[in-house]
Scaffold this active site. Structure first.
Site, PDB file in Angstrom:
ATOM      1  CD  GLU A 152      -1.610   2.382   1.271  1.00 62.75           C
ATOM      2  OE1 GLU A 152      -1.250   3.042   0.257  1.00 62.75           O
ATOM      3  OE2 GLU A 152      -1.605   2.841   2.413  1.00 62.75           O
ATOM      4  CD  GLU A 179       1.701   9.035  -0.575  1.00 60.60           C
ATOM      5  OE1 GLU A 179       1.946   7.986   0.046  1.00 60.60           O
ATOM      6  OE2 GLU A 179       0.862   9.870  -0.212  1.00 60.60           O
TER       7      GLU A 179
HETATM    8  C1  SAM Z   1       1.552   4.336   3.143  1.00 55.24           C
HETATM    9  S1  SAM Z   1       2.510   3.457   4.279  1.00 55.24           S
HETATM   10  C2  SAM Z   1       1.519   2.018   4.535  1.00 55.24           C
HETATM   11  C3  SAM Z   1       1.921   1.275   5.750  1.00 55.24           C
HETATM   12  C4  SAM Z   1       1.061   0.039   6.067  1.00 55.24           C
HETATM   13  N1  SAM Z   1       1.216  -0.972   5.052  1.00 55.24           N
HETATM   14  C5  SAM Z   1      -0.391   0.431   6.256  1.00 55.24           C
HETATM   15  O1  SAM Z   1      -1.196   0.155   5.364  1.00 55.24           O
HETATM   16  O2  SAM Z   1      -0.706   1.011   7.278  1.00 55.24           O
HETATM   17  C6  SAM Z   1       3.801   2.890   3.236  1.00 55.24           C
HETATM   18  C7  SAM Z   1       4.892   2.165   4.009  1.00 55.24           C
HETATM   19  O3  SAM Z   1       5.828   1.686   3.078  1.00 55.24           O
HETATM   20  C8  SAM Z   1       7.143   1.978   3.523  1.00 55.24           C
HETATM   21  N2  SAM Z   1       7.986   2.110   2.326  1.00 55.24           N
HETATM   22  C9  SAM Z   1       7.887   3.046   1.353  1.00 55.24           C
HETATM   23  N3  SAM Z   1       8.812   2.835   0.411  1.00 55.24           N
HETATM   24  C10 SAM Z   1       9.500   1.723   0.787  1.00 55.24           C
HETATM   25  C11 SAM Z   1      10.589   1.005   0.227  1.00 55.24           C
HETATM   26  N4  SAM Z   1      11.142   1.403  -0.920  1.00 55.24           N
HETATM   27  N5  SAM Z   1      11.040  -0.087   0.884  1.00 55.24           N
HETATM   28  C12 SAM Z   1      10.471  -0.488   2.045  1.00 55.24           C
HETATM   29  N6  SAM Z   1       9.449   0.148   2.641  1.00 55.24           N
HETATM   30  C13 SAM Z   1       8.967   1.246   2.018  1.00 55.24           C
HETATM   31  C14 SAM Z   1       7.002   3.268   4.289  1.00 55.24           C
HETATM   32  O4  SAM Z   1       8.052   3.439   5.224  1.00 55.24           O
HETATM   33  C15 SAM Z   1       5.657   3.046   4.963  1.00 55.24           C
HETATM   34  O5  SAM Z   1       5.817   2.380   6.175  1.00 55.24           O
END
Ligand code: SAM
Length: 443
Positions: free
Chosen positions: A252, A261
């Site tokens: 997500e 994003e």
């Molecule tokens: C919008 S949040 C969603 C978090 C969770 N899955 C939820 O639905 O509540 C996106 C998550 O992805 C992580 N994230 C973004 N890009 C990433 C990457 N390239 N590798 C690992 N994690 C990533 C961010 O740190 C964040 O915790």
């Protein structure tokens, strides 16, 4: 006239509007919606506008009732005049006020605001407030941001339903490997475990997260709740190594405009660890646009310290004082598209993708998109910017949507995303019955 006055006053935010409802309102649908985008502060309502109902009490004609119910979301001050003149045989002076209060109570937008669980109720105080979109790849989100996401029951329910459906469709004999890419504090991991139980399949979950703060919470949840059902991996999904290939990648990473994003760029990296017949949830997502009028938002943007820079940034906004200028039905044999139009989409995994020896795309050019859209503008209005929305297919017919005309059917009362507002540096007056052509590129 109103447009001339506010242009002379350079859109001064102290300029507000009083609508005089003495003359009969136009009956053509849509003509009045332009006022939804204006700073209505007062409504002038003389007793002579009221008609008598069958019992002789003062009521308003149908069109005026609908219009007043609609503008009640602006919380205007209603000025009643001539209430003591005895124009109506029953109810006396108080009847006019009681009737206006009844319209306010039965206004759909006021009722939505008062109903727990609706977006309108959740977003109170945030209407027309400009927020910078999150950058979850560049920034490490704070705990309070995750906590806000996690209040959304609809998004996680949709994900659990999608993962359950995907698991049920999976061949019985196999042990299924699920990777949650960007696990945050773990709500999607918990939903995947619930889906495994619901589907009665044998599956194992890996959770990948690059935010060290969120990772600490994941470690706590593994120790206390998940045990050996889940393995945690700290790192960026574009580079992290997984012990085995996955059947299902759940993520997500969506913004209000779908890809804004950097979901496509991150998932390009995560597709390395997907088996050739594996699936991604979401499977695809699309961005949508509509031309928008809102002097309130236009003013808010211009109030920023660096006006030029402020005009070149999109904002996440819970729309209230806005009017979508376009409508379905087009001019010149259907040359115009629908009221809200799709700009582009992304799908995962990409079929026929060109990849290097590490399984990564050699460049990012495949994520460039462009669109040419033509909108039908039935009623004259001032264009202040564009409204951006997204819709995602998680699995088969299970989706997420903030598309204004489809969201209630696909993911009603989902709280996680407000639309995106793309401001224009200079607003533009568009005459009635015109076409508005828009060319845009995203790279
Ligand atoms: C919008 S949040 C969603 C978090 C969770 N899955 C939820 O639905 O509540 C996106 C998550 O992805 C992580 N994230 C973004 N890009 C990433 C990457 N390239 N590798 C690992 N994690 C990533 C961010 O740190 C964040 O915790």
């Amino acid at each position: 006239m109103w447009d001339i006055i506010r242009c002379i006053c350079d859109y001064n935010p102290r300029l507000t509007l009083t609508l005089d409802l003495t003359p009969p309102l136009p009956s053509v649908p849509g003509v009045l919606s332009r006022w939804a985008a204006e700073p209505i502060r007062h409504v002038f309502l003389p007793a002579s506008t009221f008609i008598a109902n069958a019992k002789g009490y003062p009521v308003l004609p149908k069109g005026s009732q609908t219009f007043i119910r609609e503008i009640m979301k602006h919380r205007p001050i209603v000025i009643l005049s001539g209430a003591a003149d005895g124009l109506h045989s029953r109810g006396g002076e108080a009847a006019y006020l009681q009737y206006v209060r009844h319209l306010e109570k039965t206004s759909p937008s006021v009722m939505q605001m008062k109903t727990a669980g609706t977006v309108e109720n959740f977003a109170q105080g945030y209407q027309d407030y400009l927020q910078a979109p999150l950058q979850p790849l560049m920034d490490n989100l704070g705990s309070i941001t995750y906590q806000t996401f996690e209040q959304d029951p609809v998004k996680y329910e949709r994900y659990e339903t999608a993962v359950t459906a995907a698991l049920k469709d999976w061949p019985v004999s196999e042990r299924i490997v699920i990777v949650v890419a960007g696990a945050g504090r773990g709500p999607l991991v918990a939903r995947c475990l619930a889906a495994i139980e619901r589907s009665e399949k044998e599956a194992f979950v890996y959770a990948v997260e690059k935010n060290p703060n969120a990772y600490v919470t994941l470690q706590g949840r593994k120790a206390q709740e998940w045990g050996d059902k889940v393995e945690l991996l700290f790192g960026d999904m574009r580079t992290v190594q997984l012990p085995e290939k996955a059947d299902i990648v759940v993520s997500e990473l969506l913004g209000s405009f779908g890809d804004n994003e950097l979901s496509p760029e991150c998932l390009d990296g995560a597709m390395r660890f997907l088996k050739p017949n594996g699936i991604s949830i979401p499977a695809s997502y699309s961005a949508y646009l509509a031309p928008l009028s809102s002097s309130k938002l236009y003013n808010e943007v211009r109030a920023g310290k660096d006006e030029l820079k402020a005009c070149e940034t999109p904002y996440v906004v819970m729309f209230q004082a806005v009017n979508i200028l376009s409508d379905d039905g087009g001019l010149e044999n259907g040359r115009c598209g629908p009221q809200v139009q799709e700009c582009w989409d992304f799908e995962h995994p990409r079929r026929e993708a060109v990849l290097d020896e590490q399984g990564l795309p050699p460049t990012n050019t495949h994520n460039t998109r462009s669109a040419k859209l033509t909108f039908h503008i039935p009623h004259a209005g001032v264009l202040h910017g564009l409204a951006g929305y997204f819709e995602a297919i998680l699995y088969n017919d299970i989706g997420l949507s903030i598309h204004p005309l489809r969201k209630d059917r696909i993911s009603k009362d989902m709280l996680s995303w407000f639309p995106l507002f793309f401001p224009l540096k200079a607003c533009a007056f568009i005459c009635s019955w015109k076409m508005y052509r828009l060319c845009l590129t995203m790279s």
